[in-house]
Design a protein around this motif. Structure first.
Motif, mmCIF file in Angstrom:
data_model
loop_
_atom_site.group_PDB
_atom_site.id
_atom_site.type_symbol
_atom_site.label_atom_id
_atom_site.label_comp_id
_atom_site.label_asym_id
_atom_site.label_seq_id
_atom_site.Cartn_x
_atom_site.Cartn_y
_atom_site.Cartn_z
ATOM 1 N N GLN A 1 0.822 -1.207 0.000
ATOM 2 C CA GLN A 1 0.000 0.000 0.000
ATOM 3 C C GLN A 1 0.859 1.262 0.000
ATOM 4 O O GLN A 1 0.549 2.244 -0.680
ATOM 5 C CB GLN A 1 -0.923 -0.007 1.227
ATOM 6 C CG GLN A 1 -2.038 -1.034 1.141
ATOM 7 C CD GLN A 1 -2.859 -1.085 2.410
ATOM 8 O OE1 GLN A 1 -2.618 -0.341 3.354
ATOM 9 N NE2 GLN A 1 -3.841 -1.987 2.433
ATOM 10 N N LEU A 2 1.962 1.236 0.788
ATOM 11 C CA LEU A 2 2.859 2.388 0.816
ATOM 12 C C LEU A 2 3.490 2.624 -0.549
ATOM 13 O O LEU A 2 3.564 3.762 -1.042
ATOM 14 C CB LEU A 2 3.945 2.172 1.874
ATOM 15 C CG LEU A 2 4.979 3.300 2.029
ATOM 16 C CD1 LEU A 2 4.285 4.605 2.415
ATOM 17 C CD2 LEU A 2 6.037 2.916 3.057
ATOM 18 N N GLN A 3 3.967 1.527 -1.179
ATOM 19 C CA GLN A 3 4.574 1.650 -2.498
ATOM 20 C C GLN A 3 3.558 2.123 -3.525
ATOM 21 O O GLN A 3 3.849 2.974 -4.382
ATOM 22 C CB GLN A 3 5.175 0.303 -2.922
ATOM 23 C CG GLN A 3 5.927 0.342 -4.248
ATOM 24 C CD GLN A 3 7.129 1.267 -4.196
ATOM 25 O OE1 GLN A 3 7.785 1.367 -3.170
ATOM 26 N NE2 GLN A 3 7.413 1.955 -5.295
ATOM 27 N N GLN A 4 2.374 1.568 -3.444
ATOM 28 C CA GLN A 4 1.317 1.985 -4.367
ATOM 29 C C GLN A 4 0.967 3.451 -4.161
ATOM 30 O O GLN A 4 0.685 4.174 -5.120
ATOM 31 C CB GLN A 4 0.079 1.110 -4.170
ATOM 32 C CG GLN A 4 0.242 -0.307 -4.677
ATOM 33 C CD GLN A 4 -0.988 -1.153 -4.399
ATOM 34 O OE1 GLN A 4 -1.832 -0.808 -3.574
ATOM 35 N NE2 GLN A 4 -1.082 -2.292 -5.080
ATOM 36 N N HIS A 5 0.997 3.886 -2.892
ATOM 37 C CA HIS A 5 0.676 5.278 -2.608
ATOM 38 C C HIS A 5 1.709 6.217 -3.229
ATOM 39 O O HIS A 5 1.372 7.248 -3.834
ATOM 40 C CB HIS A 5 0.608 5.483 -1.094
ATOM 41 C CG HIS A 5 0.303 6.893 -0.693
ATOM 42 N ND1 HIS A 5 -0.915 7.483 -0.921
ATOM 43 C CD2 HIS A 5 1.080 7.826 -0.071
ATOM 44 C CE1 HIS A 5 -0.902 8.723 -0.469
ATOM 45 N NE2 HIS A 5 0.297 8.955 0.058
ATOM 46 N N SER B 1 3.768 5.529 -5.777
ATOM 47 C CA SER B 1 3.649 5.460 -7.236
ATOM 48 C C SER B 1 2.432 6.234 -7.709
ATOM 49 O O SER B 1 2.472 6.920 -8.748
ATOM 50 C CB SER B 1 3.551 4.001 -7.685
ATOM 51 O OG SER B 1 4.691 3.265 -7.300
ATOM 52 N N SER B 2 1.353 6.127 -6.947
ATOM 53 C CA SER B 2 0.127 6.829 -7.330
ATOM 54 C C SER B 2 0.333 8.333 -7.320
ATOM 55 O O SER B 2 -0.203 9.053 -8.177
ATOM 56 C CB SER B 2 -1.009 6.450 -6.382
ATOM 57 O OG SER B 2 -1.275 5.081 -6.459
ATOM 58 N N GLN B 3 1.110 8.830 -6.349
ATOM 59 C CA GLN B 3 1.364 10.270 -6.297
ATOM 60 C C GLN B 3 2.074 10.754 -7.564
ATOM 61 O O GLN B 3 1.718 11.790 -8.138
ATOM 62 C CB GLN B 3 2.200 10.602 -5.064
ATOM 63 C CG GLN B 3 1.429 10.544 -3.753
ATOM 64 C CD GLN B 3 2.293 10.917 -2.571
ATOM 65 O OE1 GLN B 3 3.506 10.709 -2.572
ATOM 66 N NE2 GLN B 3 1.664 11.466 -1.544
ATOM 67 N N LYS B 4 3.089 10.000 -8.007
ATOM 68 C CA LYS B 4 3.808 10.388 -9.222
ATOM 69 C C LYS B 4 2.888 10.330 -10.445
ATOM 70 O O LYS B 4 2.906 11.225 -11.296
ATOM 71 C CB LYS B 4 5.014 9.464 -9.431
ATOM 72 C CG LYS B 4 6.077 9.583 -8.343
ATOM 73 C CD LYS B 4 7.234 8.620 -8.604
ATOM 74 C CE LYS B 4 8.282 8.723 -7.504
ATOM 75 N NZ LYS B 4 9.410 7.776 -7.716
ATOM 76 N N ILE B 5 2.122 9.246 -10.511
ATOM 77 C CA ILE B 5 1.221 9.099 -11.654
ATOM 78 C C ILE B 5 0.193 10.215 -11.674
ATOM 79 O O ILE B 5 -0.132 10.762 -12.735
ATOM 80 C CB ILE B 5 0.540 7.725 -11.604
ATOM 81 C CG1 ILE B 5 1.564 6.614 -11.807
ATOM 82 C CG2 ILE B 5 -0.563 7.620 -12.653
ATOM 83 C CD1 ILE B 5 1.010 5.221 -11.603
ATOM 84 N N VAL B 6 -0.305 10.573 -10.502
ATOM 85 C CA VAL B 6 -1.307 11.633 -10.428
ATOM 86 C C VAL B 6 -0.728 12.962 -10.899
ATOM 87 O O VAL B 6 -1.382 13.733 -11.610
ATOM 88 C CB VAL B 6 -1.855 11.745 -8.987
ATOM 89 C CG1 VAL B 6 -2.678 13.007 -8.819
ATOM 90 C CG2 VAL B 6 -2.707 10.531 -8.664
ATOM 91 N N MET B 7 0.523 13.270 -10.509
ATOM 92 C CA MET B 7 1.158 14.527 -10.929
ATOM 93 C C MET B 7 1.268 14.592 -12.443
ATOM 94 O O MET B 7 0.950 15.610 -13.077
ATOM 95 C CB MET B 7 2.539 14.642 -10.281
ATOM 96 C CG MET B 7 2.509 14.771 -8.770
ATOM 97 S SD MET B 7 1.785 16.329 -8.218
ATOM 98 C CE MET B 7 3.028 17.481 -8.790
ATOM 99 N N VAL B 8 1.748 13.487 -13.058
ATOM 100 C CA VAL B 8 1.885 13.466 -14.511
ATOM 101 C C VAL B 8 0.524 13.545 -15.179
ATOM 102 O O VAL B 8 0.334 14.262 -16.172
ATOM 103 C CB VAL B 8 2.640 12.194 -14.950
ATOM 104 C CG1 VAL B 8 2.668 12.087 -16.476
ATOM 105 C CG2 VAL B 8 4.049 12.182 -14.396
#
Length: 647
Positions: free
Chosen positions: A374-378, A380-387
């Motif tokens: 969940q931490l890793q997904q969180h 990764s999700s932050q980076k994906i959301v920014m892009v």
């Protein structure tokens, strides 16, 4: 030191108490209680077995708690008096009935889901019991679920209940003391209490190691539970001055132990496993566990439902049912660990302890892995959301204008299509309604001609009484045909009235060659059917069956209406049948015409529907009665894709 049993009450250690007084000649406490039916003081109620080491528990704060419990019981008594339940004897005689299940919420035994529905091990066991009664005894059993307060409050209501069909569900353990006050079913699941401490405590290898720590610890428990019994045994046997604090729920106890390193308590093994799965970090000690007969349903002492519940739990199908339910709420590994026969001597200190330790490790490791993922997904999700946000801002400006244009066009087309579909549905419904009404108002001309000929025959025979009766009944029949012919549906009772007029007219014509009987239970009267739907099977039985032979034997027609498989079944049977079908061809042609018209009506009605009207009919074989069966879904215009036409 052995503990004497404490009688269970609605919200305390015994029946609802107001004051405590001690006899100078007897250390046993005498207690005044409140009668739940009258709310008057009853000076005869007593606690038996109030051991001296429990005296510190009787504080002013505890007395206030008892007064509040008494007031709460008085407020609930009127509601409990309105509960309606049936005995098993009554239910079996009537073929249906109602029982009431009192419960207290605790996951995974019984609880309310996010969808506001009841779920849990005990809820599904009770539902499986209902299905067992329906399958084995063909009895429709209604279960009223009533949330009835705390753990000990439910037992008090069961013990004092006058209604036989009352069940208590709150993961009750079977104990000798409770068996003297209420009835229990056979156990549906083993009852094992485990000793739980803070996660920072060491793993104690022996009971002596743990009991040496008691002077520095505080015990947590619930009133009137087997967990309290286990704590009190430790208190009496090893450290009488052990502080004991009461909380209202198992998970509240476990969370308190997680926060306070100087606390411990007992909880059922299944509750402990669910707590681990929920992420509550506590430690199970492998010593001083306890095992009892098992968890079971609780019933009033004189309940006649106990033999039936025991029959269900001891049936060959129950182990698979219970194991499946436990696996659903606790997992297959927990099922294999927890759901063992109640007669098994395995405990948490033997082979099962090794299996449990392995399961605990798996749960902890799985939670750690889930947290890491969940931490890793969180991240990764932050980076994906920014892009994605950056790309979205660019693309949005380009597509916005095109989107607005397409939106206007799509909305306009959707409105037009919706209007066309509505018009098409309205035309189809009107057409269906018109065709149904045309078909159902068409009487077979052969019947009309025969009826007029019969009137002429009676007149020529100068039989005025029969003539007038026949004309009156014939007029009544025609009025019903005209009246109901414009309806989309009528009640089964109205359909019966039409059949009675028709068969009476035919009986007048054929005298001893025809006898008839129409059977309709009261629970079928208000069911909906298509008008005149049963007339064709009766005509088929009369003209293709009885009148198609030239024998003079008495013929009979039986028409039976009954509820079946969520609908109404109309069974038309006739006889006798000699096998010599050499009657007038006009009779058979008359019946075939009626059959064709009814088949057209059924095809029209069934078109586009999920629940269709079914008609099974055929020629009788030699020596047997002919039978025609109509099955009509209820409600008539129900969940099918086709809608009910507007009359």
């Amino acid at each position: 030191m052995s503990l004497l049993p404490l009688p269970n009450g609605p919200n305390g250690l015994a029946s609802t108490r107001l004051t405590l007084r001690r006899s100078p000649l007897n250390p046993i406490q005498t207690v005044q209680s409140v009668n739940p039916n009258t709310c008057f003081v009853n000076p005869k109620a007593r606690i038996v077995g109030f051991s001296p080491f429990l005296q510190p528990m009787v504080t002013s704060r505890f007395s206030i708690r008892l007064v509040i419990s008494a007031i709460t019981l008085c407020m609930m008594s009127s509601a409990c008096a309105q509960v309606h339940t049936d005995s098993w004897e009554t239910v079996r005689n009537r073929g249906k009935g109602t029982v009431t299940a009192l419960y207290d919420e605790i996951e995974p035994f019984i609880y309310t889901t996010r969808e506001n529905r009841l779920a849990g091990v005990e809820f599904e066991i009770m539902q499986a019991f209902r299905a067992y009664v329906a399958g084995r005894y063909k009895i429709e059993l209604t279960i009223d679920w009533v949330k009835a307060g705390a753990f000990d409050s439910i037992m008090y209501k069961i013990r004092e209940a006058k209604q036989p069909g009352l069940f208590g569900w709150a993961y009750y353990s079977i104990t000798p003391a409770r068996k003297r006050e209420v009835s229990f079913s056979l156990p549906y699941m083993p009852d094992i209490n485990v000793l739980v401490t803070n996660n920072g405590e060491p793993m104690y290898a022996t009971a002596q190691e743990f009991t040496s720590r008691l002077p520095q610890m505080t015990a947590l428990s619930q009133h009137n539970t087997t967990m309290q019994e286990d704590i009190l045994k430790l208190k009496a046997g090893f450290f009488p001055a052990l502080p004991l604090r009461y909380l209202s729920q198992d998970y509240e106890i476990l969370k308190e132990i997680e926060q306070d390193p100087k606390t411990f308590g007992y909880v059922p093994l299944s509750i402990y496993i669910v707590a681990l799965q929920k992420g509550i970090r506590v430690k199970r000690q492998s010593v001083l566990s306890s095992k009892r007969e098992g968890f079971a349903a609780m019933m009033p002492p004189a309940s006649d439902w106990k033999p039936l519940m025991d029959e269900f739990i001891s049936s060959d199908s129950f182990p698979a049912i219970a194991a499946g339910i436990v696996a659903k709420y606790l997992g297959s590994q927990v099922r294999d660990l927890v759901f063992v026969p109640a007669t098994t001597d395995r405990g948490v200190d033997g082979t099962t302890g090794v299996e449990l330790l392995s399961l605990e490790k798996e749960i902890v490791v799985q939670r750690l892995m889930d947290s890491a993922v969940q931490l890793q997904q969180h991240r990764s999700s932050q980076k994906i959301v920014m892009v994605a946000l950056a790309a979205l801002v660019i693309v949005t400006g380009v597509l916005y204008n095109r989107y607005r244009v397409k939106q206007r066009l799509s909305k306009s087309l959707a409105q037009q299509n919706e209007q066309i579909l509505r018009q098409h549905e309205q035309i189809a419904e009107m057409n269906q309604l018109l065709q149904l009404k045309i078909l159902q108002t068409r009487l077979n001309p052969h019947f009309l001609f025969n009826s007029l000929n019969a009137i002429q025959y009676f007149i020529i025979g100068d039989n005025k009484t029969v003539t007038l009766q026949y004309i009156s009944r014939f007029a009544s029949f025609l009025r019903k045909v005209i009246r109901f012919g414009d309806e989309t549906h009528i009640t089964a009772l109205q359909e019966k009235e039409i059949l009675e007029d028709y068969l009476w007219l035919e009986k007048c014509r054929f005298q001893d060659r025809l006898k008839y009987q129409i059977i309709m239970p009261e629970n079928v009267h208000e069911a909906n059917v298509l008008p005149l739907i049963s007339l064709t099977p009766v005509e088929e039985a009369l003209y293709k069956g009885i009148l198609s032979t030239r024998t003079m034997n008495d013929g009979f027609i039986n028409v039976h209406f009954e509820k079946k498989d969520g609908g109404i079944e109309i069974v038309v049977s006739h006889g006798p049948d000699t096998g010599e079908h050499n009657g007038p061809a006009s009779n058979r042609q008359f019946a075939e015409t009626s059959i064709d018209m009814l088949q057209q009506r059924l095809n029209l009605f069934n078109k586009g529907r999920n629940d269709k009207i079914r008609w099974e009919h055929g020629k009788p074989s030699a020596g047997d009665s002919g039978t025609s069966i109509l099955w009509i879904p209820q409600p008539l215009f129900g969940t099918g894709s086709a809608k009910q036409p507007n009359a």
